[in-house]
Design an enzyme around this catalytic site. Structure first.
Site, short mmCIF file in Angstrom:
data_model
loop_
_atom_site.label_atom_id
_atom_site.label_comp_id
_atom_site.label_asym_id
_atom_site.label_seq_id
_atom_site.Cartn_x
_atom_site.Cartn_y
_atom_site.Cartn_z
CG ASN A 86 7.62 86.56 49.70
OD1 ASN A 86 7.04 87.57 50.08
ND2 ASN A 86 8.01 85.62 50.53
CB SER A 94 14.61 81.79 49.11
OG SER A 94 13.64 81.02 49.77
CG HIS A 99 6.75 79.34 47.53
ND1 HIS A 99 7.69 79.69 46.57
CD2 HIS A 99 7.19 79.86 48.69
CE1 HIS A 99 8.65 80.40 47.13
NE2 HIS A 99 8.36 80.53 48.43
CG LEU A 100 -0.72 81.22 49.15
CD1 LEU A 100 -0.51 82.73 49.10
CD2 LEU A 100 -2.13 80.88 48.65
#
Length: 113
Positions: A86, A94, A99-100
């Site tokens: 994202n 958030s 980060h995956l």
């Protein structure tokens, strides 16, 4: 970055359930798991999002995917897993450290839609 939660996990200042490490990445279980396996793979260096990481260190972006595959295989899902990145709050990011998400197993309820 001193205020970044994921930087603190990478540094060992905040505990995380770490499941895989490489020279450039750290993988740990998501506290808000949306599948039986829900692991976050992060670069050791701080990049706010996937696009920033791709521009700044494309080799580490590739290493995220390689680490994710290793995590999925170790969890028993070598061929059936979902990867999600994202970028930006409107897309659901958030924590603003790349980060995956590695998700596998049933039920697989995230991301919605």
């Amino acid at each position: 970055m001193k205020d970044c939660l994921f930087c603190k996990i990478v540094a060992g200042d905040v505990p995380g359930d770490v499941v895989h490490v490489t020279e450039g990445t750290v993988a740990f279980r998501d506290l808000n798991a949306q599948a039986p396996t829900h692991v976050l793979v992060v670069p050791r260096a701080h990049y706010a999002n996937a696009a920033e990481l791709a521009a700044g260190d494309p080799a580490v972006l590739a290493e995220l995917v390689t680490s994710a595959a290793a995590v999925a295989a170790a969890e028993g899902y070598p061929d059936d897993y979902r990867l999600v990145l994202n970028t930006g709050a409107e897309a659901g990011q958030s924590v603003f450290h790349t980060h995956l998400h590695v998700l596998a197993g049933r039920p697989l309820a995230w991301p919605p839609g």
